[in-house]
Design a protein around this motif. Structure first.
Motif, PDB file in Angstrom:
ATOM      1  N   GLU A 255      -1.366 -13.491   4.015  1.00 39.77           N
ATOM      2  CA  GLU A 255      -0.291 -13.610   4.995  1.00 39.77           C
ATOM      3  C   GLU A 255       1.072 -13.884   4.362  1.00 39.77           C
ATOM      4  O   GLU A 255       2.107 -13.689   5.016  1.00 39.77           O
ATOM      5  N   LEU A 257       2.314 -12.121   2.149  1.00 42.05           N
ATOM      6  CA  LEU A 257       2.920 -10.793   1.989  1.00 42.05           C
ATOM      7  C   LEU A 257       3.390 -10.339   3.375  1.00 42.05           C
ATOM      8  O   LEU A 257       2.624  -9.767   4.146  1.00 42.05           O
ATOM      9  N   GLU A 258       4.626 -10.612   3.679  1.00 41.81           N
ATOM     10  CA  GLU A 258       5.107 -10.416   5.043  1.00 41.81           C
ATOM     11  C   GLU A 258       5.426  -8.964   5.360  1.00 41.81           C
ATOM     12  O   GLU A 258       5.431  -8.564   6.512  1.00 41.81           O
ATOM     13  N   THR A 259       5.731  -8.172   4.336  1.00 35.72           N
ATOM     14  CA  THR A 259       6.026  -6.755   4.560  1.00 35.72           C
ATOM     15  C   THR A 259       5.023  -5.909   3.794  1.00 35.72           C
ATOM     16  O   THR A 259       4.418  -6.362   2.817  1.00 35.72           O
ATOM     17  N   SER A 260       4.858  -4.677   4.256  1.00 31.94           N
ATOM     18  CA  SER A 260       3.905  -3.775   3.615  1.00 31.94           C
ATOM     19  C   SER A 260       4.270  -3.565   2.149  1.00 31.94           C
ATOM     20  O   SER A 260       5.438  -3.346   1.821  1.00 31.94           O
ATOM     21  N   GLY A 265       6.460  -1.379  -3.695  1.00 29.25           N
ATOM     22  CA  GLY A 265       6.302  -2.788  -4.018  1.00 29.25           C
ATOM     23  C   GLY A 265       5.597  -3.058  -5.322  1.00 29.25           C
ATOM     24  O   GLY A 265       5.713  -4.149  -5.878  1.00 29.25           O
ATOM     25  N   GLU A 270      11.442   0.688  -7.951  1.00 28.44           N
ATOM     26  CA  GLU A 270      11.092   0.741  -6.533  1.00 28.44           C
ATOM     27  C   GLU A 270      11.395   2.093  -5.905  1.00 28.44           C
ATOM     28  O   GLU A 270      10.787   2.475  -4.906  1.00 28.44           O
ATOM     29  N   ARG A 313      -3.112  -2.647   0.624  1.00 31.75           N
ATOM     30  CA  ARG A 313      -3.199  -2.282   2.039  1.00 31.75           C
ATOM     31  C   ARG A 313      -4.418  -2.959   2.677  1.00 31.75           C
ATOM     32  O   ARG A 313      -4.330  -3.559   3.750  1.00 31.75           O
ATOM     33  N   GLN A 316      -3.846  -6.810   2.889  1.00 33.82           N
ATOM     34  CA  GLN A 316      -2.962  -7.221   3.977  1.00 33.82           C
ATOM     35  C   GLN A 316      -3.614  -7.049   5.341  1.00 33.82           C
ATOM     36  O   GLN A 316      -3.317  -7.802   6.272  1.00 33.82           O
ATOM     37  N   GLN A 351       8.339 -10.647  -2.806  1.00 30.45           N
ATOM     38  CA  GLN A 351       8.222 -11.205  -1.453  1.00 30.45           C
ATOM     39  C   GLN A 351       8.309 -12.728  -1.476  1.00 30.45           C
ATOM     40  O   GLN A 351       7.965 -13.399  -0.500  1.00 30.45           O
TER      41      GLN A 351
END
Length: 908
Positions: A255, A257-260, A265, A270, A313, A316, A351
């Motif tokens: 949790e 990791l707030e963004t995908s 990432g 990037e 993925r 998360q 993050q």
């Protein structure tokens, strides 16, 4: 506690002065009730708050385990050490006789009718009968509960009933007391609820694994000071703290990791655009009940990043609690570890969150979170950093021993650690249960070994049956192999003929649900990086001097030359030839440690091997530790298979022994790997394949068709390292094809692999030889093909024989296979030879004694015809330091250890 306290209650754990039982001085003891609560609390946490709750439910076809079911399994866990109430065990705390263990006596109760009612009813077994549909299931679950020391224990009728009779202590009273506490600890377990379905043996085995893992964790809890406290509440608080630090409770890390994460990432740049094969692997749906992805793509196309992106993925979405990334060799695992560790650090830094621990799962190489450690005692490791020990101990728990590796959060290691979870070896159930938490990634998958493939298939079957997720990756997977991995049942007519197989697209992604009913591969665009490799076969395998001259000439022109031999002996011969020809210039061009040149192979002490790994990465890598490009300059590395997989190294020119085409393509992956300039004359990649003088591999076939390799001049691993001579001959034929003077990678990968490994091609090859070769040669090939088919069948049977029989009820299958034979087939056949006094390394900086042990392949410790050597540790005899290094005797065989590594002195 003061003095030497003798237990005044039924105890479970004793601590002796200096952790030495021989002193007889007890400094602390832990009550049986307290330890029962410790293990029950860990079991409860694992089943309540990790993905194991879903995995065990899937094994019995349920969507979930209810709180009642979790409470029942936790209650059983609280009874795991009930056998410790017997007098023989308790006498250990008072130095009295008789003495006994605690597992066998309680298991024996199950075959002793006179004791069953007397001992089991006080535990609450009468009420527990309603927890199970099957009449025999309580027996199976009790066996799974009590056999928590690594393997099933069969009951006998040779029971000493006096162990349970009342005297100054009454075991029956303690059993009743334990049963009463279990009822108060887990009242939900005794409420109404759907019983566990009958005969679910997979579920029984998995429960034993979870319980064994909980016992390992709970056994490290501090001893209780207050004999009257609420033991379960205390244990739950400790379990919460420790499992969180170990990241087995993954929720906070998931949790945070707030963004995908995605590809942006995980990559250093990037803005980098993922390759099509990576994008498809990431975007494929997440099957609710588990799934398998098989990724076939060329070396250097970013499969590693594709796997990591897929993991994040799943992580998360909370469908996995961790990842195990498996590769074939220790060298590959150590190289890959830093890539994964740095990626995980980068993801969480971006993050602004704390990352879970990243464990290196390579025996004898202790590493977690980038920090190295040194073993100082069994289960104890000294970590070389500034962290406070108390703060870091739990985070590093999984890194401190091979049996714990799979309990880590993010783990990079060798494939053997995964395969051991499916074999009849101690603690396989614990490894298997821990693995169920993970996204399982296996790199460099191919089917050259039927035995290993069957073991991997068994791991996948169990993992997917429990709703797990897995990814298999390869640059060289044949069609038959892919079908057998992605389809539950494969008939011979399911395998397309060679002409059709060569037309199947590449790169290819096959994504299937856990049921594996209808695999539909999807072709994708390649990474965009292509290389045209000039392939030449030169009959120089028997001429180390000629090999040396060719390498030296190229290195003097500025080329980085990588020479890969199949055998360590051949590797050393070429190294010596180059050293002799270069003389004082050797350390300037050859891979070196300081000013001492050395080849790269497996027969070095651990510390020396680490330095060789670092040296070849520095000489043949793309970037240094600071991320700066490494200048390309003339260099030669002579190596074995230790460099052919997963290493991010790049050569200007490659010279390699003949090997199967799928292996050859892996080796070519280290040639012009990076899109960088190369010196004049080496702008185009070239691979020289070293073959024997005689174009007749049948000389390696002995009577009955068995391969030997000794019939060939020099051998070169043709018939020993690679036993199917048909595959080697097919590869040699590819090298002779005038239309294939240049191999375009990856465009030609599919065609090359199918023409070199497809079963129909191999059968046709032998048919042609039987038609066109002299009778003796034709007969040899016919016999060899029959021998190969027989060996493949025998390997499949052998694999089946050593696999865990999860389809059998727990306890009704004993571990009958010799552990040493199992380890040998996994390539863990090294014998550790220890030195009473550490010896200095022949490699710089030579700052005093540093080698306390060497691992020696079992076959070097015996002569042909001698019995297999035990894999137990040996102590070296007659150790003598020499000008070049040192020599010693082990198992009556003399060895030397010099800058060329370990070798046996023949005839001594």
């Amino acid at each position: 506690m003061d003095g030497s306290p003798a237990p005044d209650q039924f105890w479970a754990k004793l601590k002796y002065k200096n952790d030495d039982r021989s002193t007889g001085k007890i400094v602390e003891w832990h009550p049986l009730l307290a330890h029962s609560a410790d293990v029950a609390a860990v079991t409860e946490a694992l089943l309540q708050r990790t993905i194991l709750r879903d995995r065990l439910a899937a094994l019995i076809g349920w969507d979930e385990l209810s709180d009642v079911h979790v409470a029942r399994l936790s209650a059983l866990a609280a009874l795991h050490d009930a056998g410790k109430v017997n007098h023989g065990f308790q006498n250990r705390g008072h130095s009295t006789r008789p003495q006994a263990g605690h597992v066998r006596p309680i298991v024996d109760v199950l075959s002793t009718p006179s004791l069953q009612e007397k001992l089991l009813l006080p535990l609450g077994l009468g009420e527990m009968m309603s927890w199970f549909d099957g009449r025999k299931d309580p027996d199976h679950f009790l066996r799974a509960t009590w056999a928590h020391h690594g393997e099933p224990v069969d009951s006998t009728r040779d029971q000493d009933t006096s162990l349970w009779e009342p005297d100054s202590r009454n075991p029956l009273d303690e059993l009743k007391r334990l049963g009463e506490h279990v009822r108060s600890w887990f009242p939900d377990a005794f409420r109404e609820g759907t019983p566990f379905p009958e005969g679910q043996s997979d579920f029984q085995h998995a429960f034993n694994g979870v319980l064994t893992l909980a016992d390992w964790i709970g056994s490290g809890f501090p001893y209780a000071d207050d004999r009257e406290q609420n033991f379960l509440k205390r244990a739950q608080e400790i379990a919460e703290e420790r499992l969180t630090k170990q990241a087995m409770l993954a929720k906070s890390y998931q949790e945070s990791l707030e963004t995908s994460v995605g590809f942006s990432g995980i990559l250093k740049k990037e803005e980098w655009t993922p390759h099509p094969v990576q994008e498809i692997g990431l975007s494929h749906p997440v099957y609710e009940k588990g799934g398998l992805t098989v990724l076939e793509s060329d070396t250097g196309s970013g499969k590693t990043e594709a796997a990591i992106a897929r993991f994040f993925r799943l992580y998360q979405e909370k469908t996995v609690d961790g990842m195990y990334f498996a590769v074939p060799t220790r060298t590959a695992a150590k190289q890959l570890y830093m890539r994964v560790y740095e990626t995980v650090q980068r993801v969480y830094e971006r993050q602004d969150a704390d990352p879970p621990p990243v464990v290196q799962a390579v025996p004898s190489y202790y590493k977690i979170d980038g920090v190295e450690g040194t073993p100082v005692a069994p289960f104890t490791v000294r970590w070389h950093d500034e962290e406070e020990e108390d703060e870091a101990r739990e985070r590093r728990w999984a890194a401190e021993g091979p049996k714990r590796y799979l309990a880590g959060a993010i783990v990079v290691g060798t494939i053997d650690q995964v395969l051991l979870s499916a074999l009849q070896v101690r603690h396989a159930h614990m490894r298997g249960a821990a693995l169920l938490r993970h996204f399982l990634v296996v790199d460099e998958v191919h089917a050259s070994d039927v035995y290993m493939t069957r073991l991997l298939s068994a791991v996948l079957d169990h993992h997917l049956a429990a709703g797990g997720h897995a990814m298999l990756m390869s640059a060289t997977l044949g069609t038959e192999s892919r079908l057998r991995l992605t389809k539950k049942t494969v008939r011979d007519d399911d395998i397309p003929p060679p002409d059709e197989a060569t037309q199947i697209g590449y790169p290819l992604v096959t994504h299937v649900s856990a049921e594996r009913d209808d695999p539909t591969p999807k072709v994708t665009e390649p990474s965009g990086y292509r290389k045209d490799v000039l392939m030449t076969a030169e009959r120089r395998a028997d001429d180390p001097e000629a090999i040396a001259r060719r390498a030296i000439d190229a290195a003097r022109e500025g080329a980085r030359v990588l020479i890969i031999r199949n055998l360590v002996e051949d590797c050393r011969r070429v190294q010596e030839a180059i050293e002799n020809q270069l003389g004082a210039e050797a350390s300037d061009l050859l891979l070196s440690i300081g000013d001492t040149p050395a080849p790269h192979h497996s027969r070095y002490a651990d510390g020396d091997r680490k330095r060789l790994d670092a040296a070849i990465e520095q000489a043949f890598g793309e970037e240094d530790d600071d991320g700066n490009p490494i200048p390309i300059q003339g260099a030669i590395a002579v190596a074995t298979q230790t460099v052919q997989m997963s290493l991010d190294i790049s050569a200007s020119l490659m010279m390699t022994d003949l090997c199967p085409v799928d292996v050859l393509l892996q080796r070519i992956g280290r040639l012009h790997r990076h899109d960088r300039s190369h010196p004049s004359g080496f702008e185009d990649p070239e691979c020289i394949v070293l073959t024997p003088e005689e174009r007749n591999l049948s000389s390696a076939i002995v009577r009955g068709g068995e391969k030997d390799g000794q019939g060939l001049k020099g051998g070169h691993g043709l018939g020993t390292v690679y036993s199917d001579l048909r595959v080697l001959d097919a590869t040699w034929t590819l090298l002779e094809d005038e239309d294939l003077e240049t191999w375009t990678i990856p465009d030609d990968n599919r065609r090359l692999v199918e023409r070199g490994t497809h079963p129909h091609v191999l059968r046709d090859l032998v048919t042609e030889k039987m038609k066109n070769e002299p009778d003796d040669v034709a007969e040899a090939w016919d016999q060899h093909q029959n021998w190969v088919v027989g060996e493949r069948t025998a390997d499949a049977v052998s694999a089946k024989h050593v696999l865990l029989q999860r389809h059998k009820s727990f306890g009704h299958q004993q571990f009958g296979e010799d552990l040493e034979k199992v380890k040998t087939r996994l390539g863990q056949d090294n014998v550790r030879v220890e030195f009473s006094e550490p010896m200095p390394s022949p490699l710089p900086p030579n700052e005093g004694p540093s080698i306390s042990a060497l691992s020696i392949p079992e076959h070097l410790l015996r002569d042909r015809g001698e019995e297999t050597v035990s894999l137990e540790d040996l102590e070296a005899d007659d150790v003598q330091e020499t000008d070049e290094g040192f020599c010693f005797i082990a198992n009556e065989k003399r060895f030397r250890y010099v800058h060329l590594g370990l070798s046996r002195i023949e005839g001594k």
